[in-house]
Design a protein around this motif. Structure first.
Motif, PDB file in Angstrom:
ATOM      1  N   ASN A   1       0.843  -1.207   0.000  1.00  0.00           N
ATOM      2  CA  ASN A   1       0.000   0.000   0.000  1.00  0.00           C
ATOM      3  C   ASN A   1       0.872   1.248   0.000  1.00  0.00           C
ATOM      4  O   ASN A   1       2.036   1.216   0.412  1.00  0.00           O
ATOM      5  CB  ASN A   1      -0.977  -0.018   1.184  1.00  0.00           C
ATOM      6  N   TRP A   2       0.292   2.355  -0.439  1.00  0.00           N
ATOM      7  CA  TRP A   2       1.083   3.566  -0.694  1.00  0.00           C
ATOM      8  C   TRP A   2       1.764   4.110   0.563  1.00  0.00           C
ATOM      9  O   TRP A   2       2.862   4.683   0.491  1.00  0.00           O
ATOM     10  CB  TRP A   2       0.216   4.651  -1.345  1.00  0.00           C
ATOM     11  N   LEU A   3       1.133   3.931   1.741  1.00  0.00           N
ATOM     12  CA  LEU A   3       1.718   4.477   2.966  1.00  0.00           C
ATOM     13  C   LEU A   3       2.999   3.736   3.342  1.00  0.00           C
ATOM     14  O   LEU A   3       3.990   4.354   3.761  1.00  0.00           O
ATOM     15  CB  LEU A   3       0.690   4.395   4.098  1.00  0.00           C
ATOM     16  N   LYS A   4       3.011   2.412   3.178  1.00  0.00           N
ATOM     17  CA  LYS A   4       4.237   1.651   3.440  1.00  0.00           C
ATOM     18  C   LYS A   4       5.324   2.025   2.439  1.00  0.00           C
ATOM     19  O   LYS A   4       6.496   2.196   2.791  1.00  0.00           O
ATOM     20  CB  LYS A   4       3.955   0.148   3.363  1.00  0.00           C
ATOM     21  N   CYS A   5       4.919   2.147   1.165  1.00  0.00           N
ATOM     22  CA  CYS A   5       5.909   2.485   0.125  1.00  0.00           C
ATOM     23  C   CYS A   5       6.506   3.873   0.357  1.00  0.00           C
ATOM     24  O   CYS A   5       7.657   4.124   0.011  1.00  0.00           O
ATOM     25  CB  CYS A   5       5.254   2.425  -1.256  1.00  0.00           C
ATOM     26  N   LEU A   6       5.721   4.775   0.958  1.00  0.00           N
ATOM     27  CA  LEU A   6       6.214   6.136   1.224  1.00  0.00           C
ATOM     28  C   LEU A   6       7.368   6.118   2.216  1.00  0.00           C
ATOM     29  O   LEU A   6       8.295   6.937   2.123  1.00  0.00           O
ATOM     30  CB  LEU A   6       5.070   6.999   1.749  1.00  0.00           C
ATOM     31  N   PHE A   7       7.323   5.181   3.170  1.00  0.00           N
ATOM     32  CA  PHE A   7       8.373   5.105   4.194  1.00  0.00           C
ATOM     33  C   PHE A   7       9.439   4.076   3.842  1.00  0.00           C
ATOM     34  O   PHE A   7      10.283   3.761   4.665  1.00  0.00           O
ATOM     35  CB  PHE A   7       7.749   4.780   5.552  1.00  0.00           C
ATOM     36  N   ARG A   8       9.367   3.528   2.629  1.00  0.00           N
ATOM     37  CA  ARG A   8      10.422   2.658   2.138  1.00  0.00           C
ATOM     38  C   ARG A   8      11.256   3.408   1.103  1.00  0.00           C
ATOM     39  O   ARG A   8      11.067   4.601   0.897  1.00  0.00           O
ATOM     40  CB  ARG A   8       9.807   1.410   1.510  1.00  0.00           C
ATOM     41  N   LYS A   9      12.136   2.701   0.464  1.00  0.00           N
ATOM     42  CA  LYS A   9      12.919   3.306  -0.615  1.00  0.00           C
ATOM     43  C   LYS A   9      11.975   3.717  -1.743  1.00  0.00           C
ATOM     44  O   LYS A   9      11.190   2.911  -2.234  1.00  0.00           O
ATOM     45  CB  LYS A   9      13.945   2.305  -1.136  1.00  0.00           C
ATOM     46  N   HIS A  10      12.047   4.971  -2.163  1.00  0.00           N
ATOM     47  CA  HIS A  10      11.123   5.492  -3.174  1.00  0.00           C
ATOM     48  C   HIS A  10      11.524   5.006  -4.563  1.00  0.00           C
ATOM     49  O   HIS A  10      12.505   5.456  -5.144  1.00  0.00           O
ATOM     50  CB  HIS A  10      11.111   7.024  -3.133  1.00  0.00           C
ATOM     51  N   ARG A  11      10.722   4.087  -5.087  1.00  0.00           N
ATOM     52  CA  ARG A  11      10.953   3.603  -6.444  1.00  0.00           C
ATOM     53  C   ARG A  11      10.042   4.307  -7.444  1.00  0.00           C
ATOM     54  O   ARG A  11      10.134   4.092  -8.639  1.00  0.00           O
ATOM     55  CB  ARG A  11      10.727   2.085  -6.499  1.00  0.00           C
ATOM     56  N   LYS A  12       9.125   5.094  -6.929  1.00  0.00           N
ATOM     57  CA  LYS A  12       8.219   5.870  -7.780  1.00  0.00           C
ATOM     58  C   LYS A  12       7.858   7.152  -7.041  1.00  0.00           C
ATOM     59  O   LYS A  12       8.151   7.299  -5.843  1.00  0.00           O
ATOM     60  CB  LYS A  12       6.961   5.070  -8.109  1.00  0.00           C
ATOM     61  N   SER A  13       7.211   8.060  -7.736  1.00  0.00           N
ATOM     62  CA  SER A  13       6.831   9.325  -7.139  1.00  0.00           C
ATOM     63  C   SER A  13       5.452   9.221  -6.505  1.00  0.00           C
ATOM     64  O   SER A  13       4.623   8.390  -6.903  1.00  0.00           O
ATOM     65  CB  SER A  13       6.824  10.425  -8.210  1.00  0.00           C
ATOM     66  N   PHE A  14       5.205  10.080  -5.536  1.00  0.00           N
ATOM     67  CA  PHE A  14       3.916  10.156  -4.868  1.00  0.00           C
ATOM     68  C   PHE A  14       3.336  11.555  -5.069  1.00  0.00           C
ATOM     69  O   PHE A  14       4.067  12.518  -5.247  1.00  0.00           O
ATOM     70  CB  PHE A  14       4.064   9.852  -3.374  1.00  0.00           C
ATOM     71  N   SER A  15       2.017  11.644  -4.997  1.00  0.00           N
ATOM     72  CA  SER A  15       1.351  12.918  -5.247  1.00  0.00           C
ATOM     73  C   SER A  15       1.542  13.865  -4.067  1.00  0.00           C
ATOM     74  O   SER A  15       1.875  13.450  -2.947  1.00  0.00           O
ATOM     75  CB  SER A  15      -0.143  12.695  -5.482  1.00  0.00           C
ATOM     76  N   TYR A  16       1.294  15.135  -4.327  1.00  0.00           N
ATOM     77  CA  TYR A  16       1.412  16.149  -3.280  1.00  0.00           C
ATOM     78  C   TYR A  16       0.489  15.835  -2.105  1.00  0.00           C
ATOM     79  O   TYR A  16       0.826  16.060  -0.933  1.00  0.00           O
ATOM     80  CB  TYR A  16       1.075  17.527  -3.862  1.00  0.00           C
ATOM     81  N   LEU A  17      -0.716  15.298  -2.395  1.00  0.00           N
ATOM     82  CA  LEU A  17      -1.706  15.055  -1.347  1.00  0.00           C
ATOM     83  C   LEU A  17      -1.273  13.929  -0.420  1.00  0.00           C
ATOM     84  O   LEU A  17      -1.495  13.995   0.794  1.00  0.00           O
ATOM     85  CB  LEU A  17      -3.062  14.734  -1.981  1.00  0.00           C
ATOM     86  N   GLN A  18      -0.644  12.897  -0.959  1.00  0.00           N
ATOM     87  CA  GLN A  18      -0.155  11.807  -0.110  1.00  0.00           C
ATOM     88  C   GLN A  18       0.897  12.312   0.863  1.00  0.00           C
ATOM     89  O   GLN A  18       0.891  11.942   2.036  1.00  0.00           O
ATOM     90  CB  GLN A  18       0.397  10.678  -0.991  1.00  0.00           C
ATOM     91  N   HIS A  19       1.787  13.178   0.382  1.00  0.00           N
ATOM     92  CA  HIS A  19       2.794  13.764   1.267  1.00  0.00           C
ATOM     93  C   HIS A  19       2.126  14.636   2.333  1.00  0.00           C
ATOM     94  O   HIS A  19       2.435  14.523   3.525  1.00  0.00           O
ATOM     95  CB  HIS A  19       3.776  14.613   0.456  1.00  0.00           C
ATOM     96  N   LEU A  20       1.210  15.508   1.917  1.00  0.00           N
ATOM     97  CA  LEU A  20       0.577  16.429   2.861  1.00  0.00           C
ATOM     98  C   LEU A  20      -0.238  15.700   3.924  1.00  0.00           C
ATOM     99  O   LEU A  20      -0.258  16.114   5.093  1.00  0.00           O
ATOM    100  CB  LEU A  20      -0.326  17.412   2.107  1.00  0.00           C
ATOM    101  N   LEU A  21      -0.919  14.631   3.541  1.00  0.00           N
ATOM    102  CA  LEU A  21      -1.712  13.867   4.514  1.00  0.00           C
ATOM    103  C   LEU A  21      -0.831  13.321   5.630  1.00  0.00           C
ATOM    104  O   LEU A  21      -1.197  13.383   6.809  1.00  0.00           O
ATOM    105  CB  LEU A  21      -2.437  12.722   3.804  1.00  0.00           C
ATOM    106  N   VAL A  22       0.328  12.794   5.255  1.00  0.00           N
ATOM    107  CA  VAL A  22       1.247  12.238   6.254  1.00  0.00           C
ATOM    108  C   VAL A  22       1.862  13.360   7.090  1.00  0.00           C
ATOM    109  O   VAL A  22       1.941  13.256   8.321  1.00  0.00           O
ATOM    110  CB  VAL A  22       2.337  11.391   5.565  1.00  0.00           C
TER     111      VAL A  22
END
Length: 504
Positions: free
Chosen positions: A267-288
């Protein structure tokens, strides 16, 4: 040269061009494109209006309205650029600033993002009232069109969808915000958390440009987990992070944003705190960020901190390694397991713990042995019965063409159209040499441009006769979407016969 109006604060370039069309009394979208860009093929983009050097030229060297300042202050580019690879952001910026064609929506991830853009242009009635009082007219602004955020940060009210659809149907048309598009409805107030995150997104739009590599975001989130105490040794405790984010926002709110946190390991939240292999949207960053920092969130400080982190991938950063331990017993046991199951099979058949120990203590020997033990992959031949597949596909195509021949209003019957509507995978087009029946079918039933134009003329004539209208050249061309320059000879000949026809 068109005398474009000076953009208002936070106004979209889309709105500026639309207002010029109103001032100049231009009702034709193509004429407006001619005036502003000297090109009738420019697409009206709400988020990323390109050809900024041409737009800036209309302001005759105004230092406050350079192409770069128009990009940063009057498009949604700052919402995406910090969260993609710097080279991609630089390429998209170059294309938007110059007079070449651009694909910013694809390059910056907007087109394929989980965070969906609005389908209609939106507005806040309270802001519109304030605009009329201050400037004498309303206009479209950036903060109303934020993907997945339908709240006005200034008034905490739900934005209202206007009747103007952002779609391919009117992609060359710039529509101004006027009393004609305002709806008489009372907006609902929303909760403070969503209003707050919208305000943070607005701050992000107005910050100076920072290009941040995904590797830097990887280190930033690793450090953030450490600051929150959500680590055990080198391992991030993802369950605690999920509890924090879900506890703050709630699963329903995240689902409304289109980015629900699933129970899957990817899921995107786990991937956000792992090694970034892809980009995430501004909203995913802001939510966290908002869930972690709440009222102490400082967007500028976060971007500054992330941009100062190292660019190098994990593999290039020197880390402390455990000393090499040679254990011949474990080596022999692993060799026997690989001989029996193969490298991957050994890990899946109860020897994963052995692989882990060797990886940590005897990595160089393990990698060399696994590489030497790898079996060459031999491509299997004859896996597909192309003759059977050919017959099945051609039956589907015949059923489709039998239905389509009676539907004069359908799109042009190209190979892609036929394959798509016959529910055949598009990838099969590459193998037409192996599908001779399908190839014969396409050669016979695919329409040329002339044939398609003739069908459109026939459809236009039928509509004219049904409405008891006289068959005139201009009327048929307008209904068929043709003109004198584009009409092919065969279609022109058919049009001549149609005009002479007098229904009894």
């Amino acid at each position: 040269m068109a005398c474009l109006p000076v953009p208002y604060p936070d106004e979209l370039l889309y709105s500026v061009i639309a207002r010029y069309g109103v001032y100049a009394g231009i009702t034709s979208p193509k004429q407006l494109l001619d005036e502003v860009f000297q090109n009738r093929k420019i697409i009206a983009s709400v988020a990323f209006q390109g050809h900024l050097s041409q737009i800036s030229a209309h302001y005759q060297g105004n230092s406050d309205l350079t192409p770069y300042k128009l990009l940063q202050g009057h498009t949604l580019f700052p919402l995406y650029s910090p969260f993609v690879y710097p080279n991609i952001a630089a390429q998209a910026k170059h294309e938007l600033l110059t007079d070449c064609r651009h694909s910013a929506e694809v390059q910056l991830g907007k087109a394929a993002s989980k965070v969906k853009s609005p389908h209609y242009l939106r507005y806040c009635p309270f802001c519109v009232t304030a605009q009329i009082e201050q400037y004498g007219e309303p206009f479209w602004i950036r903060r109303w069109q934020l993907p997945s955020l339908s709240v006005c940060a200034e008034h905490g009210a739900q934005l209202i969808n206007s009747p103007i659809l952002i779609s391919e149907a009117h992609r060359h048309q710039f529509t101004a915000l006027s009393p004609n598009v305002l709806l008489h409805s009372t907006p609902n107030l929303t909760n403070s958390k969503i209003t707050m995150i919208t305000a943070y997104a607005q701050q992000l739009l107005n910050l100076p440009e920072r290009l941040i590599h995904p590797a830097q975001w990887s280190y930033f989130y690793q450090d953030l987990a450490y600051q929150l105490g959500f680590v055990r040794g080198k391992h991030v405790l993802h369950e605690l992070i999920a509890n924090l984010v879900l506890g703050y926002w709630g699963s329903h709110t995240l689902s409304c944003f289109g980015i629900a946190v699933s129970k899957e390991d990817t899921n995107w939240l786990k991937c956000l705190f792992r090694k970034h292999r892809k980009s995430f949207s501004y909203l995913q960053h802001l939510l966290v960020w908002q869930a972690c920092y709440e009222q102490k969130l400082d967007i500028a400080n976060i971007l500054s901190t992330a941009s100062a982190l190292p660019h190098a991938p994990y593999e290039d950063i020197p880390i402390s390694t455990e000393p090499v331990v040679v254990d011949q017993t474990r080596r022999a046991k692993w060799q026997r397991a690989v001989a029996k199951f193969g490298v991957k099979g050994a890990r899946q058949n109860g020897f994963a713990h052995l692989y882990t120990w060797l990886y940590r203590h005897d990595k160089q020997w393990l990698m060399q042995f696994n590489q030497s033990s790898a079996k060459p992959k031999i491509a299997k031949t004859g896996r597909v019965d192309w003759s059977k597949r050919d017959k099945r596909y051609v039956r589907q195509l015949i059923l489709l063409i039998n239905k389509a021949e009676t539907q004069l209003g359908s799109s042009r019957h190209t190979v892609t159209w036929l394959v798509t509507h016959a529910h055949i995978p598009l990838s099969q087009i590459k193998y037409l040499e192996k599908l001779p029946l399908c190839k014969l079918f396409f050669n016979k039933y695919c329409e040329t441009i002339e044939e398609y134009q003739c069908r459109r003329i026939a459809m236009a004539c039928i509509r004219c006769i049904a409405k008891h209208q006289i068959l005139r050249t201009w009327r048929i061309e307008r209904m068929a979407g043709l003109n004198e320059k584009r009409t092919r000879p065969l279609a022109s000949q058919l049009l001549g016969f149609a005009v002479k026809y007098e229904p009894s």
